[in-house]
Design an enzyme around this catalytic site. Structure first.
Site, PDB file in Angstrom:
ATOM      1  CE1 TYR A  37      -4.067  -1.884   0.100  1.00  0.00           C
ATOM      2  CE2 TYR A  37      -2.702  -3.388   1.367  1.00  0.00           C
ATOM      3  CZ  TYR A  37      -3.841  -3.138   0.637  1.00  0.00           C
ATOM      4  OH  TYR A  37      -4.748  -4.138   0.423  1.00  0.00           O
ATOM      5  CB  VAL A  78      16.333  -3.356  -0.744  1.00  0.00           C
ATOM      6  CG1 VAL A  78      17.277  -2.389  -0.032  1.00  0.00           C
ATOM      7  CG2 VAL A  78      15.836  -2.748  -2.055  1.00  0.00           C
ATOM      8  CD  GLU A 101     -11.662 -10.126   9.649  1.00  0.00           C
ATOM      9  OE1 GLU A 101     -11.012  -9.066   9.687  1.00  0.00           O
ATOM     10  OE2 GLU A 101     -11.500 -10.983   8.763  1.00  0.00           O
ATOM     11  CG  HIS A 117      -4.181  -6.763  11.008  1.00  0.00           C
ATOM     12  ND1 HIS A 117      -5.390  -6.634  11.649  1.00  0.00           N
ATOM     13  CD2 HIS A 117      -4.467  -7.258   9.781  1.00  0.00           C
ATOM     14  CE1 HIS A 117      -6.371  -7.038  10.862  1.00  0.00           C
ATOM     15  NE2 HIS A 117      -5.837  -7.438   9.712  1.00  0.00           N
ATOM     16  CG  ASN A 165      -9.962  -5.258   9.366  1.00  0.00           C
ATOM     17  OD1 ASN A 165     -10.856  -4.812  10.090  1.00  0.00           O
ATOM     18  ND2 ASN A 165      -9.874  -6.513   9.069  1.00  0.00           N
ATOM     19  CG  PHE A 187      -6.001  -2.404   3.312  1.00  0.00           C
ATOM     20  CD1 PHE A 187      -6.747  -1.498   2.588  1.00  0.00           C
ATOM     21  CD2 PHE A 187      -6.415  -3.729   3.317  1.00  0.00           C
ATOM     22  CE1 PHE A 187      -7.898  -1.884   1.913  1.00  0.00           C
ATOM     23  CE2 PHE A 187      -7.561  -4.136   2.660  1.00  0.00           C
ATOM     24  CZ  PHE A 187      -8.312  -3.193   1.955  1.00  0.00           C
TER      25      PHE A 187
HETATM   26  P1  FAE Z   1       2.906  -4.622   2.567  1.00  0.00           P
HETATM   27  O1  FAE Z   1       1.587  -4.584   1.910  1.00  0.00           O
HETATM   28  O2  FAE Z   1       3.242  -5.772   3.438  1.00  0.00           O
HETATM   29  O3  FAE Z   1       3.998  -4.496   1.416  1.00  0.00           O
HETATM   30  C1  FAE Z   1       5.376  -4.616   1.651  1.00  0.00           C
HETATM   31  C2  FAE Z   1       6.045  -5.207   0.423  1.00  0.00           C
HETATM   32  O4  FAE Z   1       7.448  -5.070   0.540  1.00  0.00           O
HETATM   33  C3  FAE Z   1       5.776  -6.692   0.223  1.00  0.00           C
HETATM   34  O5  FAE Z   1       5.294  -6.902  -1.088  1.00  0.00           O
HETATM   35  C4  FAE Z   1       7.131  -7.345   0.455  1.00  0.00           C
HETATM   36  O6  FAE Z   1       7.325  -8.516  -0.318  1.00  0.00           O
HETATM   37  C5  FAE Z   1       8.090  -6.251   0.081  1.00  0.00           C
HETATM   38  N1  FAE Z   1       9.402  -6.331   0.728  1.00  0.00           N
HETATM   39  C6  FAE Z   1       9.668  -6.599   2.019  1.00  0.00           C
HETATM   40  N2  FAE Z   1      10.991  -6.544   2.278  1.00  0.00           N
HETATM   41  C7  FAE Z   1      11.590  -6.221   1.067  1.00  0.00           C
HETATM   42  C8  FAE Z   1      12.950  -6.012   0.677  1.00  0.00           C
HETATM   43  N3  FAE Z   1      13.967  -6.094   1.562  1.00  0.00           N
HETATM   44  N4  FAE Z   1      13.190  -5.731  -0.615  1.00  0.00           N
HETATM   45  C9  FAE Z   1      12.176  -5.643  -1.512  1.00  0.00           C
HETATM   46  N5  FAE Z   1      10.864  -5.829  -1.182  1.00  0.00           N
HETATM   47  C10 FAE Z   1      10.584  -6.101   0.098  1.00  0.00           C
HETATM   48  O7  FAE Z   1       3.152  -3.317   3.455  1.00  0.00           O
HETATM   49  N6  FAE Z   1      -5.750  -5.441   6.260  1.00  0.00           N
HETATM   50  C11 FAE Z   1      -6.953  -4.837   6.114  1.00  0.00           C
HETATM   51  O8  FAE Z   1      -7.057  -3.615   6.252  1.00  0.00           O
HETATM   52  N7  FAE Z   1      -8.067  -5.583   5.793  1.00  0.00           N
HETATM   53  C12 FAE Z   1      -8.026  -6.935   5.656  1.00  0.00           C
HETATM   54  O9  FAE Z   1      -9.038  -7.570   5.363  1.00  0.00           O
HETATM   55  C13 FAE Z   1      -6.770  -7.590   5.857  1.00  0.00           C
HETATM   56  N8  FAE Z   1      -6.667  -8.942   5.787  1.00  0.00           N
HETATM   57  C14 FAE Z   1      -5.432  -9.531   5.867  1.00  0.00           C
HETATM   58  C15 FAE Z   1      -5.316 -10.915   5.685  1.00  0.00           C
HETATM   59  C16 FAE Z   1      -4.058 -11.508   5.671  1.00  0.00           C
HETATM   60  C17 FAE Z   1      -3.935 -12.991   5.504  1.00  0.00           C
HETATM   61  C18 FAE Z   1      -2.887 -10.704   5.825  1.00  0.00           C
HETATM   62  C19 FAE Z   1      -1.515 -11.331   5.779  1.00  0.00           C
HETATM   63  C20 FAE Z   1      -3.001  -9.344   6.011  1.00  0.00           C
HETATM   64  C21 FAE Z   1      -4.261  -8.745   6.044  1.00  0.00           C
HETATM   65  N9  FAE Z   1      -4.399  -7.372   6.210  1.00  0.00           N
HETATM   66  C22 FAE Z   1      -5.633  -6.778   6.119  1.00  0.00           C
HETATM   67  C23 FAE Z   1      -3.229  -6.517   6.505  1.00  0.00           C
HETATM   68  C24 FAE Z   1      -2.761  -5.700   5.297  1.00  0.00           C
HETATM   69  O10 FAE Z   1      -2.618  -6.517   4.159  1.00  0.00           O
HETATM   70  C25 FAE Z   1      -1.421  -5.035   5.665  1.00  0.00           C
HETATM   71  O11 FAE Z   1      -1.655  -4.195   6.785  1.00  0.00           O
HETATM   72  C26 FAE Z   1      -0.846  -4.203   4.529  1.00  0.00           C
HETATM   73  O12 FAE Z   1      -0.607  -4.988   3.390  1.00  0.00           O
HETATM   74  C27 FAE Z   1       0.439  -3.500   4.953  1.00  0.00           C
HETATM   75  O13 FAE Z   1       0.777  -2.566   3.944  1.00  0.00           O
HETATM   76  P2  FAE Z   1       2.252  -2.030   3.795  1.00  0.00           P
HETATM   77  O14 FAE Z   1       2.275  -1.064   2.685  1.00  0.00           O
HETATM   78  O15 FAE Z   1       2.731  -1.576   5.131  1.00  0.00           O
END
Ligand code: FAE
Length: 516
Positions: free
Chosen positions: A34, A263, A372, A457, A495, A497
């Site tokens: 995100y 990275v 939820e 989360h 939640n 995101f």
């Molecule tokens: P994120 O989306 O985790 O993106 C980080 C990216 O950086 C990933 O693609 C990694 O692969 C990449 N990365 C990490 N380290 C490196 C590196 N060293 N070099 C290059 N790339 C790297 O971060 N949230 C909701 O609001 N509603 C929901 O219904 C919900 N359901 C969920 C269900 C599951 C099973 C999971 C796992 C999470 C859920 N979440 C939900 C949480 C939400 O997906 C999460 O808070 C966000 O995706 C976090 O966003 P960020 O941008 O922080």
């Protein structure tokens, strides 16, 4: 595909490439979830060329079954990040373990293990948006001050939450359809029980296209939410970031993405800007090349765990000596805890369950829990109600560099989940008393009620106003920014995101105005 509906054939082609060794880029973004996607789009619209580095795959090529993503009933090598055995969040069914062997692959869901907690995260272009439930919740305004006290709430609720919801393509379920469709019978049972116990029951918006889901139920389009797809990706219907922010970013012509690139270091470059070290991976997880790139500005968007691990290591090893002592602190699990309840035979929850949750029970003010009503899309009648609770946990952990292993540890303690369990019980003990029902004991082991070993989360580790200034600029190193969930101090009350997206929109606005 007609009707404006989404399928993988309509997936936006992100401009993927493999960054060249020695390349120079004005802005480099680490991670494509995100925070990273918001930054990429807004920087590109402001005329800045952007390169995104993503350790996971681009998820645009079907496997031998013709599908890009596997479903939750039959996980395979696409499902888990570099594991030889699955680690499903619900480890058991009827008490029996359900995990199985798979081949090691750069799969979509990482179950990253720290002492005391397993942190689930999405891997691939789109980050967590690939694997999450799509629940798009804007927290109650009255609670916002406790989440991000230094942020102007008026601005967030007037400008940035609406902008985030629009950018993410958030939509709401048609209540009349919810009331009649077989696939939400489980949620209606959840509603009945919540209301009979006097709890506030809320409908939660989602990024899954509910019009597509209606067509699935009618048998007009290929099934995704109704075919148990969620944790390992959705082949249709879900508006994950590739269909929203990243599609818009690609359309600017200024954004390129290197998938399967990780990275490992960022350090000031002698000539100004930053030297970024990047490993290229193969789909077995092996390193096939190491590249050095120079970037004018670097945005850390690797997620709460990814960003925290990088920053803690870079500070400890002297690569970024100017970072302050707040780096790595303030990490929380958003109070996640899971449980199931065993219903009476007259409260069947249905053999067809939409994998997309769309309702919740709000007992935050009184009991510190928002639950939820989650699906159990096993394909058979289970008479079970299943819940993921978000609780007002006070516990925060810290990441630290381990010179012995060269890794980064997290000092989370398993016992801290008891506070979250007590808060969740403020809802489910009452419902069980009212309904004359009991907890399920077969979903997380043999006679184990609580799923207290995990979080979906992760939040914090580079908290806004502490490790960074009030807009995500890292202290000590001009031109380095944090723009993901690590800015949020451990809890969002719902939640996360939408809040991560809205905060990224706010911060990048300021950064574009003043730093570029
Ligand atoms: P994120 O989306 O985790 O993106 C980080 C990216 O950086 C990933 O693609 C990694 O692969 C990449 N990365 C990490 N380290 C490196 C590196 N060293 N070099 C290059 N790339 C790297 O971060 N949230 C909701 O609001 N509603 C929901 O219904 C919900 N359901 C969920 C269900 C599951 C099973 C999971 C796992 C999470 C859920 N979440 C939900 C949480 C939400 O997906 C999460 O808070 C966000 O995706 C976090 O966003 P960020 O941008 O922080």
């Amino acid at each position: 595909m007609g009707l404006g509906l989404l399928s993988h054939t309509g997936r936006a082609a992100a401009a993927t490439t493999s960054i060249g060794d020695g390349a120079r880029v004005p802005a480099l973004i680490i991670g494509s979830g995100y925070g990273g996607s918001v930054a990429a789009l807004r920087l590109a619209q402001a005329g800045v060329d952007v390169h995104m580095i993503e350790m996971g795959k681009s998820w645009d090529t079907p496997g031998s079954d013709g599908k890009i993503f596997a479903n939750t009933r039959t996980p395979d090598d696409r499902s888990f990040w570099l594991r030889t055995r699955t680690k499903q969040p619900l480890s058991n069914f009827l008490g029996f373990p359900i995990d199985k062997n798979v081949s090691r692959h750069t799969g979509i869901l990482d179950a990253e293990e720290f002492s005391g907690i397993t942190v689930y995260q999405g891997r691939g272009v789109g980050g967590g948006s690939l694997v999450n439930g799509g629940m798009a919740v804007t927290p109650n305004r009255e609670r916002f001050g406790a989440i991000l006290p230094s942020v102007d709430a008026d601005e967030m609720y007037d400008v940035y939450y609406p902008r985030a919801n629009a950018g993410l393509g958030v939509n709401e379920i048609d209540r009349a359809w919810f009331d009649t469709t077989d696939c939400y019978q489980y949620a209606r049972v959840g509603r009945k029980h919540a209301e009979r116990s006097g709890f506030d029951f809320v409908y939660v918006p989602n990024v899954y296209d509910f019009n597509y889901m209606k067509q699935e139920a009618a048998g007009n389009v290929p099934r995704s939410a109704l075919a148990a797809e969620i944790l390992y990706g959705n082949n249709h219907g879900k508006k994950s970031l590739q269909q929203t922010y990243l599609a818009q970013a690609a359309a600017t012509g200024r954004v390129t993405i290197s998938p399967l690139h990780r990275v490992t270091s960022v350090t000031p470059a002698p000539s100004g800007g930053y030297t970024v070290t990047i490993e290229q991976l193969n789909t077995g997880g092996g390193v096939t090349a190491t590249k050095t790139v120079t970037a004018g500005k670097v945005f850390f968007a690797a997620g709460s765990v990814g960003t925290s691990k990088l920053l803690v290591k870079l500070k400890a090893t002297g690569a970024l000596p100017g970072l302050n002592n707040e780096v790595g602190k303030g990490w929380g699990d958003n109070g996640n805890v899971m449980c199931g309840r065993a219903n009476h035979m007259w409260d069947a929850t249905g053999s067809l369950q939409s994998s997309i949750p769309t309702v919740g029970i709000d007992n935050w003010e009184e009991g510190g829990a928002f639950a939820e009503v989650a699906p159990l899309p096993t394909g058979i009648e289970t008479y079970a109600s299943f819940y993921l609770s978000i609780t007002n946990t006070p516990h925060r952990a810290q990441f630290s560099y381990n010179a012995g292993t060269g890794g980064v540890d997290l000092n989370w303690q398993t016992s801290w989940k008891q506070t979250s369990i007590d808060m969740a019980k403020s809802i489910f003990d009452k419902i069980n008393r009212k309904e004359g029902t009991i907890y399920r004991t077969d979903l997380f082991g043999f006679y184990k009620i609580w799923g207290d070993h995990l979080t979906y989360h992760p939040l914090g580790g580079a908290v806004l106003g502490k490790a960074t200034d009030n807009h995500g600029r890292l202290h000590g190193h001009p031109g380095l920014y944090v723009i993901d969930g690590s800015l949020i101090p451990g809890n969002t009350s719902v939640n996360p995101f939408v809040t991560i997206t809205a905060l990224a929109e706010r911060n990048i606005d300021k950064i574009i105005d003043t730093d570029l």
